[in-house]
Scaffold this motif. Structure first.
Motif, PDB file in Angstrom:
ATOM      1  N   LEU A   1       3.799  18.115  10.138  1.00 58.17           N
ATOM      2  CA  LEU A   1       5.098  18.054   9.028  1.00 58.17           C
ATOM      3  C   LEU A   1       5.279  16.815   8.193  1.00 58.17           C
ATOM      4  CD1 LEU A   1       7.286  19.944  11.535  1.00 58.17           C
ATOM      5  CD2 LEU A   1       6.083  21.053   9.662  1.00 58.17           C
ATOM      6  N   MET A   2       5.062  15.802   8.867  1.00 57.36           N
ATOM      7  CA  MET A   2       5.303  14.564   8.262  1.00 57.36           C
ATOM      8  C   MET A   2       4.364  14.199   6.938  1.00 57.36           C
ATOM      9  SD  MET A   2       7.908  12.981   9.524  1.00 57.36           S
ATOM     10  CE  MET A   2       7.687  11.326   8.942  1.00 57.36           C
TER      11      MET A   2
ATOM     12  N   SER B   1      15.871   6.530  14.382  1.00 51.74           N
ATOM     13  CA  SER B   1      15.443   5.956  13.030  1.00 51.74           C
ATOM     14  C   SER B   1      14.139   5.271  13.237  1.00 51.74           C
ATOM     15  CB  SER B   1      16.180   5.015  12.567  1.00 51.74           C
ATOM     16  OG  SER B   1      17.563   5.780  11.881  1.00 51.74           O
ATOM     17  N   SER B   2      14.085   4.391  14.421  1.00 54.17           N
ATOM     18  CA  SER B   2      12.875   3.497  14.511  1.00 54.17           C
ATOM     19  C   SER B   2      11.532   4.601  14.729  1.00 54.17           C
ATOM     20  CB  SER B   2      12.887   2.713  15.946  1.00 54.17           C
ATOM     21  OG  SER B   2      13.196   3.361  16.847  1.00 54.17           O
ATOM     22  N   ILE B   3      11.954   5.602  15.566  1.00 52.48           N
ATOM     23  CA  ILE B   3      10.737   6.447  15.711  1.00 52.48           C
ATOM     24  C   ILE B   3      10.487   7.396  14.622  1.00 52.48           C
ATOM     25  CG2 ILE B   3      10.023   8.733  17.095  1.00 52.48           C
ATOM     26  CD1 ILE B   3      12.028   7.768  19.226  1.00 52.48           C
ATOM     27  N   ILE B   4      11.295   7.723  13.867  1.00 52.97           N
ATOM     28  CA  ILE B   4      11.059   8.496  12.218  1.00 52.97           C
ATOM     29  C   ILE B   4      10.026   7.363  11.520  1.00 52.97           C
ATOM     30  CG2 ILE B   4      12.009   9.677  10.440  1.00 52.97           C
ATOM     31  CD1 ILE B   4      14.361  10.435  12.239  1.00 52.97           C
ATOM     32  N   ASN B   5      10.763   6.085  11.574  1.00 57.68           N
ATOM     33  CA  ASN B   5      10.009   5.275  10.626  1.00 57.68           C
ATOM     34  C   ASN B   5       8.504   5.048  11.008  1.00 57.68           C
ATOM     35  OD1 ASN B   5      12.140   4.816   8.699  1.00 57.68           O
ATOM     36  ND2 ASN B   5      12.936   3.361   9.943  1.00 57.68           N
TER      37      ASN B   5
ATOM     38  N   LEU C   1       6.657   8.065   9.830  1.00 58.78           N
ATOM     39  CA  LEU C   1       6.239   7.977   8.358  1.00 58.78           C
ATOM     40  C   LEU C   1       5.448   6.996   8.044  1.00 58.78           C
ATOM     41  CD1 LEU C   1       7.372   8.829   5.467  1.00 58.78           C
ATOM     42  CD2 LEU C   1       9.226   6.992   5.680  1.00 58.78           C
ATOM     43  N   GLN C   2       5.536   5.711   8.531  1.00 57.27           N
ATOM     44  CA  GLN C   2       4.226   4.858   8.299  1.00 57.27           C
ATOM     45  C   GLN C   2       3.011   5.287   8.590  1.00 57.27           C
ATOM     46  OE1 GLN C   2       5.633   1.243  10.515  1.00 57.27           O
ATOM     47  NE2 GLN C   2       7.487   0.837   9.340  1.00 57.27           N
TER      48      GLN C   2
ATOM     49  N   ASN D   1      11.366   6.406   0.052  1.00 63.41           N
ATOM     50  CA  ASN D   1      12.285   6.739  -0.726  1.00 63.41           C
ATOM     51  C   ASN D   1      12.497   8.148  -1.322  1.00 63.41           C
ATOM     52  OD1 ASN D   1      13.771   4.278  -0.639  1.00 63.41           O
ATOM     53  ND2 ASN D   1      13.033   3.786  -2.623  1.00 63.41           N
ATOM     54  N   ALA D   2      11.207   8.631  -1.745  1.00 59.93           N
ATOM     55  CA  ALA D   2      10.856  10.218  -1.934  1.00 59.93           C
ATOM     56  C   ALA D   2      11.024  11.133  -0.830  1.00 59.93           C
ATOM     57  CB  ALA D   2       9.598  10.505  -2.666  1.00 59.93           C
ATOM     58  N   PHE D   3      10.525  10.445   0.271  1.00 56.65           N
ATOM     59  CA  PHE D   3      10.570  11.148   1.486  1.00 56.65           C
ATOM     60  C   PHE D   3      12.050  11.581   2.041  1.00 56.65           C
ATOM     61  CE2 PHE D   3      11.043  11.206   6.277  1.00 56.65           C
ATOM     62  CZ  PHE D   3       9.959  12.358   6.703  1.00 56.65           C
TER      63      PHE D   3
END
Length: 743
Positions: free
Chosen positions: A313-314, A367-371, A374-375, A400-402
C-alpha cells in the motif's frame, strides 16, 4: 478471398500490422474453406473442428476477431454470434465495442448489432438481409434466446455464420457424471446449449478465442453424431504488438540481475499469506477474523503483521505520487486478490481503510512508524525508477505528495465480488475498470479476471495459494499483463509468496514452450502436448509436500483419456490385427527394402536416422495394422508421428533399433490382456535406455506372424521410447471411450 475491400478497410481499427493482418487473413481463409469448399476432404471436416485464435492475456484478441468478422463480411458471411464470459458487464462491454467498431456501417443501415436479450420480435426480411452481429453471454437464458432466434428466422437457410466463443476455455466446456452411472457423463448445461446452437446452423464455423487453451487441447475427438468436436485442429497464434508486457517480462526477464524488471517481485511470507487467504469454515473463524491472531486497530503498530501488505500500500501511493508529478490528473490502480469468500474481501477492505485512516490521524505514537515505512517505500521505489532510467524526485517532494494524498482523501477502496459490483465500477464507454480517485484499490476474487482491463495497474497483491495450481486460472488472474509504458513499469510491484512466484515462472515457461511448438508447426495433426509439473518438497517438519501445476480444472477434461508422456517411457500401438497374409508380406518386404538403405541387417546397436527417412517406414508399418474394435490403448499413426516429431525437436533425428523374426503372442498369458511389451527388456530396451538421452529411440520389431493371434500375417511393430532429457507432458487420446451422453 476478398482481402478487405469494403468492411475491413472501413473498420475503425483496420490499420493492422502486416503480421497481425496475415493472421486474420489465414483465419478467414480457413473459415471460407470450411463453408464453401466442395472437396471431399474439406467436406469431411466441415462444421466440425473449430479454429482457434490464440492470443495472450490482454494482448488484443478482441481486435483480432473484430478484424476476422469484417473480413468474413467481405467474403459472403452474413452473421456473427459472439459468446462472452458469463458476465453482464462484459456483455455490455462487447456490445458497445462492436457498435463502436461498426458504427459507420450501422449508420448506413448495412450492419446491425444486437444484445440477444434485447432483440425485438418480428424482424423483417429487410432487417435480416443486413449483416448481423449478436452478442450473448454464456448463460442459459441467453443461449436459449439464440436457439429461438435461429428457429424463428430459419437462419440456417439464409446465412453463412461465424460463432465466436470468446474465452472459449471457460464455461463452454465441462462434464457432469450421470446419476446412477460409474462411467457415463453429460455435457454441462452451457456446453450442451452451445453444442445445440452449433448443430442447428448450416454454413457455420466455430471460432474459439482464448489465451489459455489447455482444456480445449486436452479434449477428445468425439464420435457422437450429435456432439460437435471441441478440440481445434487449427490454431492461429496471434502476435502481440509493440509494448506488450506479459509473463516473460514479469517472471523470466525479471530473473536477470541486470534487468530493471528485477524489482517488480516483492516476496510475501507464507505466514502472512495464510493470514490473508484463510477462509471462514463451519464453526470456525478465518485467521484474519480471529482477534487472538490479528487486531485491525493495531495495523500500524503491529510491526510483524501484514508486513508485505502494508509495504504494498505504501509503495503504491509513493509510486503514484511520482508518476503524478508529470501528469497531475492521472489515476492509478492496486489489486488485492487473495481469498475467494466475500467476507474475507470485506475484512481486507476494512483493514485497508483502517490503515490509511490511522495514517491520516497520525499522532506522536504512530508518526515515527509511518515515516519509517514511507522512507522504506521511497528507497524501494527509487531503485526501480532509476533502473528504468527515470529521474527520482527528492524525498521531501515525495513525502509532501504522499501526505497530501492521504489528507485530501485521494484514496478509494472498493470490494468487487459480483456482476452488480462490476456494473458500478466499469467505465460505460470503454468497459475498463473505472478509477474514481487518483489511488484506486480494488479487493476481489474471480470477478477480477477474464476480460477485465484495469488501467494504470501498478500494484498487485496476490495470495491465491492452492496446493494444486490450475495453470489457466492462475494466468487469467494476471491482470498486470497488457500494453504498459515503462514509466508505469518503473513503479510496478507484484506481491506474492516465493512458492507462488516460482510456480508462475514454471507456468510461464510451460505456456511459452507450448506456443513455440504451435508456431513451429509441431502439432499439425491436432494433437497437443502440454507440460506438467509435480514436485515433492519438504515442509518445515521434513515431510514431503506435493506441489503440482495442472493445465486446467479436472471437470473440463474428466472424460478425456489423458496420457502422461514422461522421460524413458514407451508409446506403441496395442490391440490390433494384421491385414491379410499376402498383403502383409508385400508391406513387410517394402519395409525391408527401405531399412536395407539405412541399417545393416546384422546391426544390433542403435543408428541415428533422419525423421524424414523414417516417417515413410512408420507409415508402411501402420498400413499393415487394423485396430481392434475393443482396443482402447491403440496409438494411432498420427499420434505416434506427432509424438516422435515433438520429441525429435529441431534436431529431427531418432535412434533406430531394429530386430527381426520375433515370435510373441497377441495376448499375455491370461489370453485376455493385449500384449503391450514386445521389446526385450534385457536387449533392445536396454539399448534404447542407454542411447535415448537427448533424442528418442524407435524400436522396429518384426513379428513373423507365427505366434498365436496373428493369423500367420507378419508385420513390423513400432515402439517409441522417449529420451531421458525431456519434460513430462500430458496429451489426450482421440476418443471419449463412449462415456459421454448428450442430452
Amino acid at each position: 478471398m476478398e482481402k478487405g475491400k469494403y468492411y475491413l478497410s472501413k473498420l475503425k481499427e483496420h490499420n493492422y500490422q502486416p503480421e497481425f493482418q496475415k493472421c486474420i487473413e489465414d483465419a478467414c481463409q480457413y473459415c471460407i474453406n470450411m463453408t464453401f469448399s466442395q472437396s471431399d476432404n474439406d467436406l469431411n471436416d466441415k462444421e466440425k473442428h473449430p479454429i482457434m485464435l490464440l492470443g495472450k492475456i490482454q494482448s488484443g484478441k478482441t481486435r483480432a476477431y473484430t478484424g476476422l468478422m469484417a473480413l468474413a463480411f467481405d467474403n459472403q458471411f452474413d452473421m456473427v454470434f459472439i459468446l462472452t464470459k458469463n458476465s453482464k458487464a462484459l456483455v455490455q462491454q462487447t456490445y458497445k465495442r462492436m457498435r463502436r467498431e461498426f458504427n459507420d456501417f450501422i449508420r448506413e443501415n448495412e450492419i446491425d448489432v444486437f444484445d440477444i436479450m434485447k432483440v425485438l420480435n418480428g424482424l423483417t426480411d429487410y432487417e435480416l438481409n443486413k449483416k448481423i452481429v449478436i452478442v450473448a453471454k454464456k448463460e442459459k437464458s441467453n443461449l436459449d434466446r439464440i436457439s429461438d432466434f435461429i428457429s424463428d428466422y430459419t437462419i440456417q437457410q439464409r446465412k453463412n455464420c461465424l460463432i465466436i466463443d470468446d474465452e472459449a476455455d471457460t464455461t463452454g466446456i465441462g462434464f457432469n457424471k450421470v446419476k446412477g452411472s460409474d462411467d457415463e457423463f453429460d455435457l454441462r448445461t452451457i456446453a450442451s446449449k452451445v453444442n445445440k446452437i452449433r448443430g442447428s446452423l448450416d454454413g457455420c464455423v466455430f471460432v474459439q478465442v482464448t489465451a489459455t487453451p489447455y482444456a480445449l487441447y486436452l479434449q477428445p475427438d468425439f464420435d457422437e453424431e450429435n456432439l460437435a468436436p471441441i478440440k481445434p485442429k487449427r490454431t492461429i497464434s496471434l502476435p502481440s504488438g509493440e509494448g506488450y508486457v506479459g509473463g516473460e517480462y514479469y517472471f523470466l526477464d525479471s530473473k536477470d540481475d541486470a534487468h530493471p524488471a528485477r524489482y517488480i517481485f516483492e516476496p510475501v511470507l507464507e505466514k502472512e499469506n495464510e493470514l490473508v487467504s484463510d477462509q471462514k469454515r463451519k464453526g470456525k473463524k478465518s485467521k484474519i477474523d480471529d482477534r487472538r491472531i490479528f487486531k485491525e486497530e493495531e495495523i500500524i503498530t503491529s510491526r510483524d503483521k501484514l508486513v508485505a501488505f502494508k509495504r504494498g500500500l505504501m509503495n503504491f501511493v509513493v509510486g503514484g505520487c511520482i508518476l503524478r508529478r508529470n501528469n497531475p490528473n492521472s489515476h492509478y490502480a492496486f489489486i488485492v486478490h487473495t481469498a475467494t469468500q466475500k467476507t474475507s474481501h470485506v475484512k481486507l477492505e476494512n483493514i485497508t481503510h483502517e490503515f490509511f485512516k490511522q495514517i491520516k490521524s497520525r499522532d506522536s505514537r504512530t508518526s515515527s512508524i509511518i515515516n519509517e515505512m514511507l522512507q522504506a517505500a521511497f528507497i524501494d521505489t527509487q531503485k526501480s525508477v532509476e533502473a528504468y532510467g527515470y529521474p527520482m524526485p527528492g524525498y521531501k517532494d515525495v513525502e509532501n505528495a504522499f501526505y497530501n494524498a492521504i489528507d485530501k482523501d485521494y484514496i478509494s477502496v472498493t470490494v468487487v465480488n459480483s456482476d452488480k459490483d462490476m456494473d458500478a465500477v466499469l467505465d460505460e464507454d470503454n468497459g475498463e475498470l473505472r478509477l474514481r480517485s487518483p489511488f484506486s484499490i480494488f479487493v476481489g476474487g474471480q470477478v477480477l479476471d477474464r476480460g477485465v482491463t484495469i488501467p494504470n495497474l501498478i500494484g498487485f497483491y496476490y495470495g491465491r495459494n492452492p496446493k494444486t495450481m490450475q495453470q489457466d486460472t492462475v494466468m487469467q488472474h494476471s491482470r498486470m499483463f497488457g500494453y504498459r509504458n515503462e514509466d508505469l513499469l518503473s513503479v510496478t510491484r507484484f506481491y506474492t509468496t516465493q512458492r507462488i512466484y516460482e510456480n508462475m515462472i514454471r507456468i510461464t515457461e510451460i505456456d511459452l514452450a507450448l506456443r513455440e511448438d504451435i508456431e513451429s508447426g509441431k502439432f499439425t495433426e491436432g494433437f497437443y502436448f502440454i507440460q506438467k509439473y509435480v514436485s515433492h518438497k519438504k515442509d518445515e517438519n521434513g515431510e514431503k509436500v506435493k506441489d503440482e501445476i495442472i493445465p486446467c480444472s479436472p471437470d473440463k477434461i474428466r472424460i478425456s483419456n489423458i496420457l502422461l508422456l514422461k522421460p524413458n517411457s514407451r508409446l506403441l500401438p496395442v490391440g490390433f490385427t494384421p491385414i491379410a497374409k499376402s498383403y502383409a508380406r508385400k508391406i513387410s518386404s517394402e519395409i525391408r527394402r527401405h531399412l536395407a538403405e539405412i541399417i545393416d541387417e546384422q546391426e544390433r546397436d542403435a543408428v541415428d536416422v533422419s525423421l524424414d527417412v523414417l516417417e515413410p517406414i512408420i507409415k508402411l508399418a501402420y498400413s499393415a495394422l487394423k485396430q481392434d474394435e475393443q482396443a482402447l490403448r491403440f496409438v494411432s499413426l498420427e499420434r505416434l508421428l506427432t509424438t516422435i516429431r515433438y520429441l525429435a525437436d529441431n534436431e529431427n533425428k531418432v535412434h533406430l533399433i531394429v530386430r527381426r523374426n520375433r515370435k510373441i503372442a497377441k495376448y499375455k498369458g491370461n489370453g485376455v490382456t493385449y500384449q503391450d511389451a514386445p521389446d526385450n527388456g534385457r536387449e533392445e530396451l536396454a539399448i534404447a535406455r542407454k542411447v535415448a538421452i537427448d533424442k528418442p529411440a524407435l524400436m522396429l520389431l518384426h513379428q513373423d506372424g507365427t505366434a498365436e493371434g496373428w493369423n500367420e500375417s507378419e508385420f513390423w511393430w513400432p515402439v517409441l521410447f522417449s529420451q531421458k532429457n525431456t519434460r513430462r507432458t500430458v496429451f489426450a487420446m482421440p476418443d471419449a471411450g463412449g462415456r459421454l451422453k448428450v442430452k
